[in-house]
Each structure stands twice: as structure tokens, then as C-alpha cells.
Design a protein around this motif. Structure first.
Motif, PDB file in Angstrom:
ATOM      1  N   MET A 280      52.747  86.360  28.345  1.00 30.66           N
ATOM      2  CA  MET A 280      53.832  86.682  27.572  1.00 30.66           C
ATOM      3  C   MET A 280      54.068  88.517  28.102  1.00 30.66           C
ATOM      4  SD  MET A 280      53.736  88.662  23.362  1.00 30.66           S
ATOM      5  CE  MET A 280      54.200  89.989  23.695  1.00 30.66           C
ATOM      6  N   GLY A 281      56.079  88.347  28.547  1.00 26.80           N
ATOM      7  CA  GLY A 281      56.355  89.551  29.333  1.00 26.80           C
ATOM      8  C   GLY A 281      55.895  89.257  30.440  1.00 26.80           C
ATOM      9  N   ASP A 282      56.127  88.475  31.410  1.00 28.13           N
ATOM     10  CA  ASP A 282      56.034  88.123  32.738  1.00 28.13           C
ATOM     11  C   ASP A 282      57.441  87.802  33.611  1.00 28.13           C
ATOM     12  OD1 ASP A 282      56.078  85.639  31.290  1.00 28.13           O
ATOM     13  OD2 ASP A 282      56.143  84.885  33.066  1.00 28.13           O
ATOM     14  N   GLY A 283      58.079  88.019  32.564  1.00 26.17           N
ATOM     15  CA  GLY A 283      59.486  87.643  33.436  1.00 26.17           C
ATOM     16  C   GLY A 283      60.331  88.314  34.657  1.00 26.17           C
ATOM     17  N   PRO A 284      59.772  89.847  34.685  1.00 22.69           N
ATOM     18  CA  PRO A 284      60.222  89.991  36.373  1.00 22.69           C
ATOM     19  C   PRO A 284      60.063  89.819  36.634  1.00 22.69           C
ATOM     20  CG  PRO A 284      60.617  91.530  34.028  1.00 22.69           C
ATOM     21  CD  PRO A 284      59.975  90.667  33.679  1.00 22.69           C
ATOM     22  N   LEU A 285      58.554  89.341  36.862  1.00 21.94           N
ATOM     23  CA  LEU A 285      57.581  88.811  37.745  1.00 21.94           C
ATOM     24  C   LEU A 285      58.151  87.512  37.964  1.00 21.94           C
ATOM     25  CD1 LEU A 285      53.879  89.129  36.911  1.00 21.94           C
ATOM     26  CD2 LEU A 285      54.936  90.322  38.995  1.00 21.94           C
TER      27      LEU A 285
END
Length: 174
Positions: free
Chosen positions: A68-73
Motif C-alpha cells: 500500500m502507499g504506492d500511488g505516486p510511483l
């Protein structure tokens, strides 16, 4: 750059998680990495190396390396993965952190949005995030990975932050 310009730069830097999709010139990416290469390091050894990823499919797979927390990549134009030779192990997290902070500040200087994506100690789909990144990018096992930094043209700008820094200063004792 004088003190006030540096303070303005620091106040205007925010984590950017939404990007326009426009390309960052290669020359700017190279300058950001050059700046990060001069970050202070333990014993002055400068053990941090950098992998840049622009390929959209690889950016998606890089995002898959984190539960989780990979959106900006996934939405970035470029990701930078600082890697540290573990034979210089004692202060590797500190060295990676300082180099990554230089990336964040250099990106802001050039008007580029950036976001720290933490990987060390995080879960991937089948292994730790760091191990999955090593597999994906062919990184030799002797290297450590603390984080990735996603970069892109900012979709929106944010106001400068103001912090009451004097309330955070304690002299002699708490």
C-alpha cells in the motif's frame, strides 16, 4: 542562493502525489542526481548509487512491490531508487535518508513534484518490498533499499507552509 531563498524553497516543498503526466527533461533528472550525490554521508564515503526508472510498465511493477502507499510511483514520470552498498552498512539508512532529502529539495528547486515512498521493512506481495525491488531491477544482494522517490510535474501547487519553529526550540533542557 541566499538564506531567504533557501527558506522559501524549504517552505514550498510538499509531497506531491498527483502529476500532470508531462515529461521531466533528462537534464533536470541528471542535475537532481548530481545534487543528491553530494549529500553528506558517513565517513565521507558517498556510498549511495541511484537507479532511475522511466518505463511506465516498470513503474507499475515498482508500485506492485509495495502492498500500500504506492500511488505516486504509478503516476510519476520518473522514480529514483537510491541503493546503498551494504559493505558500508553501519549508517546506511542515514546515508540513504540524507541523499533522498537532497533529491526532494533539488526537485523543488527545479519546480518538480516529488514524494518519498518508504520501502524498508514494508510488505510486498510475496517478499519484503526491498527484496521485490531487487528482483525487479536486478540489484545485487549486497545493496540495501530504504525508499524510492517518485518525480513528476506537479498537477497543482500548494501554499507555503508556516511552522512556529520557535515553539520547537528548547535551550539547555526540555
Amino acid at each position: 542562493m541566499d538564506k531567504l531563498n533557501l527558506l522559501d524553497l524549504v517552505k514550498s516543498r510538499h509531497s506531491t502525489r498527483q502529476f500532470t503526466g508531462d515529461k521531466i527533461p533528462d537534464s533536470i533528472i541528471e542535475q537532481i542526481i548530481e545534487i543528491a550525490s553530494y549529500a553528506p554521508s558517513s565517513w565521507g564515503g558517498h556510498p549511495v548509487e541511484f537507479i532511475t526508472i522511466r518505463n511506465k510498465e516498470t513503474l507499475q511493477k515498482l508500485g506492485d512491490c509495495k502492498a500500500m502507499g504506492d500511488g505516486p510511483l504509478r503516476h510519476s514520470d520518473v522514480a529514483i531508487v537510491p541503493i546503498i552498498d551494504s559493505t558500508r552498512l553501519e549508517l546506511w539508512k542515514e546515508d540513504a535518508s540524507v541523499a533522498s532529502t537532497y533529491i526532494l529539495l533539488a526537485a523543488e528547486y527545479f519546480g518538480i513534484g516529488a514524494c518519498w515512498i518508504h520501502m524498508d521493512g514494508r510488505d510486498g506481495k510475496n517478499k519484503s518490498s526491498s527484496e521485490e525491488i531487487k528482483d525487479l531491477l536486478g540489484i545485487p544482494s549486497k545493496y540495501k533499499i530504504l525508499n524510492c522517490v517518485s518525480l513528476g510535474i506537479k498537477k497543482k501547487t500548494q501554499k507555503k507552509k508556516e511552522i512556529d519553529f520557535k515553539a520547537k526550540i528548547h535551550k539547555e533542557k526540555y
